[in-house]
Scaffold this active site. Structure first.
Site, short mmCIF file in Angstrom:
data_model
loop_
_atom_site.label_atom_id
_atom_site.label_comp_id
_atom_site.label_asym_id
_atom_site.label_seq_id
_atom_site.Cartn_x
_atom_site.Cartn_y
_atom_site.Cartn_z
N LYS A 1 47.16 33.67 29.33
CA LYS A 1 46.04 33.36 30.22
C LYS A 1 45.17 32.25 29.63
O LYS A 1 44.89 32.23 28.43
CB LYS A 1 45.20 34.63 30.43
N SER B 1 40.61 38.13 37.25
CA SER B 1 40.74 36.73 36.92
C SER B 1 42.08 36.34 36.32
O SER B 1 42.36 35.16 36.11
CB SER B 1 39.62 36.33 35.95
N SER C 1 40.21 42.73 35.78
CA SER C 1 40.89 41.44 35.86
C SER C 1 42.35 41.45 35.46
O SER C 1 43.04 40.46 35.64
CB SER C 1 40.14 40.39 35.02
#
Length: 437
Positions: free
Chosen positions: A75, A145, A169
């Site tokens: 990520k 996210s 997330s």
């Protein structure tokens, strides 16, 4: 994509495939589909060299580690040495860290190598993860996210990926994209080198297809978990108000998953009404916004224009918090956890829908106020506040879109939640589904 990471590792050891073959298959799939899905910010130009090095290690049989030859997608909130880490905002497009986050180093030390960086919602402050699209419907969001990580795994463009979870997330995009994701017990996976949303609530965890791979991945990340042996049915507390708050079709889909678990002797269900979770949600919001404001205060004052409107709202909300509100929320954390354990009774796990709704369209999200985003974290954020491990596993489809089942266990008992996910995946095939790209 029907092979687990554990099975892929066995094939590597037996010489039935090679790290280069695995990488080439992923690169080919990324080349075909990521122009549409846009799950990756960038691929690591060193990946081919690292795959070749792993191939040599496997041939020689020396210095073979548990994940030798396995690529990880990271990520864009997590620092990677020599590879741009933008935290999802162009303001940091030239930021190239000089060192890896500890969790990345841990994984590399276990033999893996970085495939690329996956898109994140800016600074992890939302669930859209633009420009990434949901592989099941490109007009919809992948969740966030950690949306890029989820979309890459769902579309077969990553074997596993790292995500972060402050209010859902990992689990929100895992549910929306039909994959498996774990938010581990708070503090068990190192978060240094990870851009903070909220230090008191941030978790780093794995996103993959098979729950049975998670113990291996967690060990590589720095936290050993073990799965209990499955004997008699595990007593499971079902949070009924979460079903009441879900769309009917989502609730029915998750109910079918519960029936499957019961019918196969995996769980024994007891319904609970958990008032502590609403209190936990309120205190989560206080801590989250206050710490977001602390992280962003100086940059926000100097460069307010770089932020999305929903990010600005969260920062402003945090700037308005009082010290007494924040301290009270922090002090209540362990007390509320103790109360929730009492509400669980002798249940070892908790079961809920992962989300009350399926993935919304991008257009719907653009029109949402920050308040209208709240339902998507309602089932998630309380467990960040309570520090409890929580797993999302795919359990069916509603309106052609994935639905997730959330499995929660007590602190430091991550294996309890993961084992239920693994047992469920033995009797279902939802985790094997690939979107028609």
């Amino acid at each position: 994509m029907e092979r687990s990471i554990c099975e892929t590792i066995n094939e590597l050891r037996e010489g039935n495939t090679t790290p280069t073959n695995i990488l080439n298959d992923l690169i080919e799939r990324i080349g075909k589909h990521d122009r549409t899905i846009r799950s990756y910010l960038a691929l690591d130009p060193r990946a081919e060299e690292n795959a070749s090095r792993a191939e040599s290690i496997l041939k020689n049989g020396n210095n073979v580690n548990p994940l030798t030859g396995i690529p990880v997608s990271v990520k864009d909130l997590i620092d990677t040495e020599g590879l741009a880490t933008t935290y999802g905002n162009d303001y940091f497009k030239h930021n190239v860290p000089s060192s890896n986050a500890t969790v990345v180093n841990n994984i590399l030390n276990h033999g893996a190598y970085v495939l690329g960086k996956t898109n994140t919602h800016e600074f992890a402050l939302g669930m859209e993860s633009s420009p990434t699209s949901n592989p099941y419907d490109v007009t919809r969001i992948p969740g966030g996210s950690s949306g890029g990580s989820a979309a890459a795994v769902a579309a077969g463009m990553a074997l596993f990926a790292l995500g972060t979870d402050t209010g859902g997330s990992i689990r929100i995009p895992a549910s929306m994209c039909g994959i498996t994701g774990l938010k581990p017990t708070y503090g068990k996976v190192p978060a240094d080198g990870v851009f903070p949303e909220s230090w008191s609530l941030d978790h780093v965890g794995p996103m993959t297809r098979f729950a049975k791979d998670i113990p291996l991945l967690m060990s590589a990340m720095g936290y050993n978990i073990s799965l209990p042996e499955q004997g008699k049915p595990v007593k499971a507390a079902v949070v009924r108000e979460f079903f009441d708050q879900s769309d009917t079709i989502v609730g029915k889909t998750v109910e079918k998953a519960l029936d499957k678990l019961v019918d196969n002797g995996i769980v024994e269900i007891v319904d609970i009404r958990a008032g502590v979770l609403a209190e936990s949600m309120a205190r989560h919001e206080v801590i989250d916004t206050a710490e977001i404001a602390t992280v962003h205060r100086d940059l926000f004052r100097e460069n307010e224009g770089i932020y999305l409107e929903t990010s600005k709202e969260q920062i402003r909300a945090g700037l308005s918090r009082t010290a007494t509100d924040y301290i009270d929320a922090v002090r209540q954390r362990d007390l509320l956890y103790s109360r929730f354990e009492k509400e669980m009774g002798d249940a070892r796990i908790v079961l809920t829908p992962a989300l009350p709704k399926v993935a919304p369209t991008k257009e719907e999200v653009r029109k949402m106020t920050l308040e209208e985003h709240a339902p998507y974290v309602l089932f998630q954020a309380p467990f960040n506040y309570l520090g409890m491990p929580a797993l999302s596993v795919p359990c069916g489809f509603a309106e052609g879109l994935p639905v997730g089942l959330q499995v929660i266990s007590r602190r430091d008992m991550d294996g309890e939640a993961v084992s239920i996910g693994a047992e469920y995946q033995k009797i279902t095939a939802w985790h094997l589904r690939l979107p028609e790209l």
